[in-house]
Write an enzyme that holds these catalytic residues in place. Structure first.
Site, PDB file in Angstrom:
ATOM      1  N   CYS A 133       0.645   1.402 -29.688  1.00  0.00           N
ATOM      2  CA  CYS A 133       1.443   2.366 -29.246  1.00  0.00           C
ATOM      3  C   CYS A 133       1.002   3.649 -29.581  1.00  0.00           C
ATOM      4  CB  CYS A 133       2.688   2.133 -30.154  1.00  0.00           C
ATOM      5  SG  CYS A 133       2.671   2.113 -31.817  1.00  0.00           S
TER       6      CYS A 133
ATOM      7  N   ARG B 211       6.535   0.948 -33.163  1.00  0.00           N
ATOM      8  CA  ARG B 211       6.461  -0.076 -32.430  1.00  0.00           C
ATOM      9  C   ARG B 211       5.248  -1.246 -32.377  1.00  0.00           C
ATOM     10  NH1 ARG B 211       6.501   3.481 -27.073  1.00  0.00           N
ATOM     11  NH2 ARG B 211       5.172   4.593 -28.731  1.00  0.00           N
TER      12      ARG B 211
ATOM     13  N   ASP C 205      10.431   4.618 -27.250  1.00  0.00           N
ATOM     14  CA  ASP C 205      10.002   4.733 -28.820  1.00  0.00           C
ATOM     15  C   ASP C 205      10.906   5.326 -29.709  1.00  0.00           C
ATOM     16  OD1 ASP C 205       8.470   6.003 -30.915  1.00  0.00           O
ATOM     17  OD2 ASP C 205       7.028   7.092 -29.451  1.00  0.00           O
TER      18      ASP C 205
HETATM   19  P1  4NP Z   1       5.273   4.820 -32.338  1.00  0.00           P
HETATM   20  O1  4NP Z   1       6.055   6.040 -32.464  1.00  0.00           O
HETATM   21  O2  4NP Z   1       4.216   5.170 -31.317  1.00  0.00           O
HETATM   22  O3  4NP Z   1       5.996   3.492 -31.908  1.00  0.00           O
HETATM   23  O4  4NP Z   1       4.387   4.338 -33.749  1.00  0.00           O
HETATM   24  C1  4NP Z   1       5.607   6.974 -32.803  1.00  0.00           C
HETATM   25  C2  4NP Z   1       5.383   7.641 -34.041  1.00  0.00           C
HETATM   26  C3  4NP Z   1       4.757   9.051 -34.312  1.00  0.00           C
HETATM   27  C4  4NP Z   1       4.520   9.861 -33.543  1.00  0.00           C
HETATM   28  C5  4NP Z   1       4.831   9.459 -32.013  1.00  0.00           C
HETATM   29  C6  4NP Z   1       5.271   8.070 -31.691  1.00  0.00           C
HETATM   30  N1  4NP Z   1       4.135  11.199 -33.698  1.00  0.00           N
HETATM   31  O5  4NP Z   1       3.922  11.927 -32.538  1.00  0.00           O
HETATM   32  O6  4NP Z   1       3.849  11.448 -34.821  1.00  0.00           O
END
Ligand code: 4NP
Length: 159
Positions: free
Chosen positions: A7, A13, A123
């Site tokens: 991800c 995720r 997300d």
């Molecule tokens: P993930 O969610 O891709 O599901 O881990 C996110 C966590 C952090 C960020 C973006 C998506 N971020 O930009 O910090």
């Protein structure tokens, strides 16, 4: 089989996808290696988001020992299959991997559940706890389908 879940941040995720698939593969007697990574390195070294940890724990899965790492192009050498949680993640995988990119090893994760639909796991990072529960259910259903497909394939090979 060596499977990598990817991800953006590797804290919401893909840690769930890693934890759930590893748990279900073990239950099914499959000796799989499951790992996860993020296309951005913002959270490298961090444990999964506390709400991902919480929903996993409520479902009997412990993901607290996982640590975020960034996706690297060499992951194409190390893994048999790479699942992208979303279409923007898939684009980043392609950009990072460059000459190592192998389309036969990559797919959008939800295509395992809904073949050809090319949909993305929402997300939950931008939302509240109910979003994490919804994402958990979606990831769990998809992991069950991945295991089911692998079990059917193994049966077909044997017969
Ligand atoms: P993930 O969610 O891709 O599901 O881990 C996110 C966590 C952090 C960020 C973006 C998506 N971020 O930009 O910090």
């Amino acid at each position: 089989m060596k499977i990598l879940m990817v991800c953006l941040g590797n804290i919401c995720r893909s840690p769930l996808a890693e934890g759930i698939l590893a748990h279900k593969a073990k239950e099914a007697g499959l000796h799989w290696t499951v790992d996860s990574a993020g296309t951005n390195g913002y959270h490298t070294g961090e444990a999964p988001h506390h709400l991902s940890q919480k929903v996993a724990r409520l479902n009997g899965i412990d993901i607290c020992a996982q640590r975020a790492r960034q996706f690297v192009k060499e992951d194409f050498d190390r893994f048999d299959m790479i699942y992208a949680m979303a279409d923007d993640v898939l684009e980043e995988i392609r950009r990072i991997a460059r000459e190592k990119y192998d389309p036969s090893k990559v797919d959008l994760f939800l295509n395992a559940l809904h073949p050809g639909q090319n949909s993305s796991v929402p997300d939950p990072w931008y939302g509240t706890e109910p979003g994490y529960h919804e994402v958990y259910k979606l990831i769990e259903q998809t992991c069950e389908k991945i295991i089911e497909n692998a079990t059917l394939q193994a049966r077909n090979i044997r017969s």
